[in-house]
Each structure stands twice: as C-alpha cells, then as structure tokens.
Enzyme design. Sequence first.
Site, PDB file in Angstrom:
ATOM      1  N   LEU A  95       0.832  -1.202   0.000  1.00 57.09           N
ATOM      2  CA  LEU A  95       0.000   0.000   0.000  1.00 57.09           C
ATOM      3  C   LEU A  95       0.873   1.261   0.000  1.00 57.09           C
ATOM      4  O   LEU A  95       0.609   2.214  -0.740  1.00 57.09           O
ATOM      5  CB  LEU A  95      -0.930  -0.008   1.220  1.00 57.09           C
ATOM      6  CG  LEU A  95      -1.763   1.257   1.457  1.00 57.09           C
ATOM      7  CD1 LEU A  95      -2.665   1.563   0.259  1.00 57.09           C
ATOM      8  CD2 LEU A  95      -2.599   1.117   2.729  1.00 57.09           C
ATOM      9  N   LYS A 150       2.362   1.783  -3.414  1.00 55.35           N
ATOM     10  CA  LYS A 150       1.348   2.259  -4.349  1.00 55.35           C
ATOM     11  C   LYS A 150       1.064   3.742  -4.138  1.00 55.35           C
ATOM     12  O   LYS A 150       0.862   4.494  -5.106  1.00 55.35           O
ATOM     13  CB  LYS A 150       0.062   1.443  -4.175  1.00 55.35           C
ATOM     14  CG  LYS A 150      -1.103   1.869  -5.072  1.00 55.35           C
ATOM     15  CD  LYS A 150      -0.807   1.602  -6.528  1.00 55.35           C
ATOM     16  CE  LYS A 150      -1.990   1.977  -7.405  1.00 55.35           C
ATOM     17  NZ  LYS A 150      -1.672   1.829  -8.839  1.00 55.35           N
ATOM     18  N   GLU A 151       1.065   4.175  -2.889  1.00 52.97           N
ATOM     19  CA  GLU A 151       0.720   5.559  -2.580  1.00 52.97           C
ATOM     20  C   GLU A 151       1.868   6.537  -2.850  1.00 52.97           C
ATOM     21  O   GLU A 151       1.654   7.604  -3.406  1.00 52.97           O
ATOM     22  CB  GLU A 151       0.281   5.681  -1.115  1.00 52.97           C
ATOM     23  CG  GLU A 151      -1.097   5.100  -0.832  1.00 52.97           C
ATOM     24  CD  GLU A 151      -2.217   5.928  -1.455  1.00 52.97           C
ATOM     25  OE1 GLU A 151      -1.994   7.118  -1.742  1.00 52.97           O
ATOM     26  OE2 GLU A 151      -3.313   5.385  -1.662  1.00 52.97           O
ATOM     27  N   SER A 152       3.083   6.182  -2.426  1.00 51.85           N
ATOM     28  CA  SER A 152       4.161   7.182  -2.447  1.00 51.85           C
ATOM     29  C   SER A 152       5.483   6.705  -3.020  1.00 51.85           C
ATOM     30  O   SER A 152       6.426   7.497  -3.109  1.00 51.85           O
ATOM     31  CB  SER A 152       4.405   7.681  -1.019  1.00 51.85           C
ATOM     32  OG  SER A 152       4.939   6.629  -0.221  1.00 51.85           O
ATOM     33  N   TYR A 204      -7.006  -0.158  -8.430  1.00 51.33           N
ATOM     34  CA  TYR A 204      -6.112   0.184  -7.315  1.00 51.33           C
ATOM     35  C   TYR A 204      -5.950  -1.014  -6.373  1.00 51.33           C
ATOM     36  O   TYR A 204      -4.825  -1.383  -5.999  1.00 51.33           O
ATOM     37  CB  TYR A 204      -6.700   1.386  -6.581  1.00 51.33           C
ATOM     38  CG  TYR A 204      -6.023   1.816  -5.306  1.00 51.33           C
ATOM     39  CD1 TYR A 204      -4.995   2.753  -5.325  1.00 51.33           C
ATOM     40  CD2 TYR A 204      -6.458   1.341  -4.070  1.00 51.33           C
ATOM     41  CE1 TYR A 204      -4.398   3.186  -4.147  1.00 51.33           C
ATOM     42  CE2 TYR A 204      -5.871   1.760  -2.894  1.00 51.33           C
ATOM     43  CZ  TYR A 204      -4.838   2.687  -2.937  1.00 51.33           C
ATOM     44  OH  TYR A 204      -4.255   3.106  -1.760  1.00 51.33           O
TER      45      TYR A 204
END
Length: 466
Positions: A316, A319-321, A449
Amino acid sequence: MKQTLNGFLFILIFAMFGVQCTFLGQKEEVENHWENPLPFDLEEIQKRGFIRAIVDNSSTSYYIYRGRRMGYEFEMLRNLASKLGVRLHLIVKSDIDEAFYLLNKGKADIIAMNLEINEERKVLANFTKPLGQMGTVLVQRKDLRMVKDYHDLQDKIIHIRKDAVYKAQLQDLQDAYGVTFSVLDEKGDSEALIQKVVNGEIEYTVTDKVVGMVNATYFDNLDVDMEISPKSDVAWAIRKNAPNLEKAINEWISKNVKSGYINTLYAKYFQNSKNSYFRNNSPFSSLAGNAISPYDDIIKKGAENLGWDWRLLASLVYKESRFDTTATSYAGAVGLLQLMPVTLERFGVENPNDPLESLMGGVNYLKYLDKFWRERIPEANERIKVILASYNIGHGHVEDAWKLTLKYGGNTQNWESIARFLQMKSDPKYYNDPVVRSGFAKGHLAVNYVDDIMILYDSYRVLIEP
C-alpha cells in the site's frame, strides 16, 4: 465342520491371490499432461481479464528492487499484457519441469524463461518466435586451478539447474571429446548455483552466457570464458492448443524487435553492468537482501498495530508514495501514505513528512475503516480489499456499492460482488439509485487500485520473507 473351515480358507486364499494378481496385472495409466492440455486460448484469457506467466526470481528475469518489480522478462510481459488488454499475474518458479506441467494444466499461460528450443521441449509445448540467442558457459573461480580445455573437465563434478538444457549439452561435449565427468542436478535457479561457486561450496556450474557475464561484473573472481555450447534460439513456451495467443505474442515480438524495444531492454539488464550491480546487490533487492524499503521497521510496527502482514502494508505504501516521504499528489495528499489535510488533522499528524508520524496516521485511518466494515464483512481477507478501496475512493462510495450489492441480490460479504457495483457507479442508472448517497464515482479506478496492491503483495510474499 473341518470341511467347512477348509473350504472357507480355500476361498479366502483364492480371493487374496486373485486380488493380488489383479493388482499385479494392472498397469496404472497416467495421462501425460502435454497430451491433453487445457483448452484456454486468447479469447478466454481476455474474458478472464489477466494472463498468467511463469518467471524466475533472478537478475535477468524478475525481482524486487526498492519495492519496485523489475526484470527483463517482467518488463516485456508487462508490455505484452498491456497490448492484450489484460493484467499480468506472475508465478515464480525455478523448476522447469513443473513449469511445463502448470502450463498444460491451465495454471499458467506462458513460460517466460528464455528457454532453448529443442525437439524434446517441442513435445511439451509450442514456442514463440525467438526472442534472441543465448550460448552456455562454464562458471568457475579464477583463484582455483582453472579449466582451460575440455579435457581438463576429466573426473570433475559440475552442478547444474534441474531440468535445464545444460545436461544434454554437457553430454554432447563428453561424446565429442571423450571426456568423463559427473553432472549433478540441483533444484533452484542458476544464480543460486553461481553464488555457491563464489562461496566455494561447489567448483563448477553452467549457465546462459549473458547470465554468467552479468554475474562476472559483480564478482571479480568469476571466470565465464569457457563456452559449453554455442548460441542458439531462445523463446517463450505456450500451450499447443492456444493458436490465437501464439499468434498475438508472435505479432507483438515482431513489432517490438523491429522498433528496438526488446534490444533496449536487453541493454538495460545485460549490458549496463554498473546499474545491474547496484540493483542486484542492494539490501533492498530480493536477490541480495530481504528488505523492501528503508522504512521496513516502521512499516512492520504499523502492520503489527493494524494486524496485517507487513508486506501488505508495504504494498500500500509503495502504491501511494513509492516510499517517498516528501511525495505530494495533485490533490494535496502528502507523506508515505498520501493523507489529505483533513485526514492528517483528524488523526493527529502534525508533520506529514516525518515517516513514522505519517505512517501511523495512515494506520490509524486504516483501523477506522476496518472498524467501519468489520460487522458487515467479518472475513478478514475480503474486508481488507474493501478497506483498500475505501482508502482510495472513500468509504461512502464503497458503502454505496455495498448497498447496491444488497439491493440486487449479490453477496455483500464478497469483494468481487461489491467491486462489480462499484464499477457501475459511473452509470446514471446506478449512481442515481435511491440507495446511493455519494453519487457518481470512477469506481473502476478503485477496483484497479485494489488489484494493483494485491498483485504487488503477492510478489512481495513470494520474494520477501515475513
């Protein structure tokens, strides 16, 4: 009474003997997996929505580097999957025999291992157009008495990868030069055997020339100059009864050979030795270390607080940063878990660029979402996917999808059912439904996502230890 007993014993002995004869006389018929492969061609793959490919965990095929999936085969397969309009699911295997079994049983659609094309393998599967050529070399150490001539192999022991073509090549060499040596098969990939040579555990192994050359750039003490077999065509394998898939892959290969794309990738992974060295020997590589990012320790702490596998939380964060603590989205989300200002304030994050503070703020938000969904979706694995979608698009939109699932008789405890209605939230028929409160949403983006995170998590689980 005695006659009756004797008769009974005779019948019993005869029955036992008869049964024994039956078992001895029977020959178990085992169907070879390549004789009746599962019928599953391109149309079925596209309808399913993803293609399964078998790869190695090696510096030339597929590995994790700083959380990112990399590799020569991986990048080609990702490009191919995109052109076919499907997602890519990878299966990591080093056993070539098992790879062919999985292919013909429909558990995989491609073996992407740069296999040499030979008559024995043509029985097991069809092959694509060649992706290139590879020779075979002997790997040995320079500080030991080196083999400089084929006759120097007399009475030596060579360790090779199980089921590889190297065994037949070495047999041809013995026949041609009248030299005798032992060949020992081992499970695992070629790079594991090369590492054993480096460590002094074995004296010799055999590998593809390009793999040997790449590893010789990392280890100055390795010699890969002796050729065992000249260059020959290498390709991917597909089931014999998948002609449309074979045609599509061959068209893709022809186009990308012509455009130079495949040559560019080859140079990236096989000719840029400096970059390859740092990628493959980094502690953040699945080839040399067991770390995903510099923030693994705080991710593990957050995952323990959340009750998740730390590799899932790492997926996660990536995926985010991409593990960039200073990352800022176009919408103003910041930090490792890309929290919006209102969420930062709600969960007490004062410095979003502080890795621990930012991560724990995101973890607290995930715990809130877990509590929100726990009663409606008790099963943890299904609930996690719903939580991830809620994290991406907002739990209001996901709750709308849950209500639509309930209204139309779907399984409200199953992510796939909920996801189907979440994707429909861009259709006026559904986002104008009376049970919907949050209106229009690009729900397909949230579904993708979740898929991206779970695919990455599967990779981390295979390549990174818990």
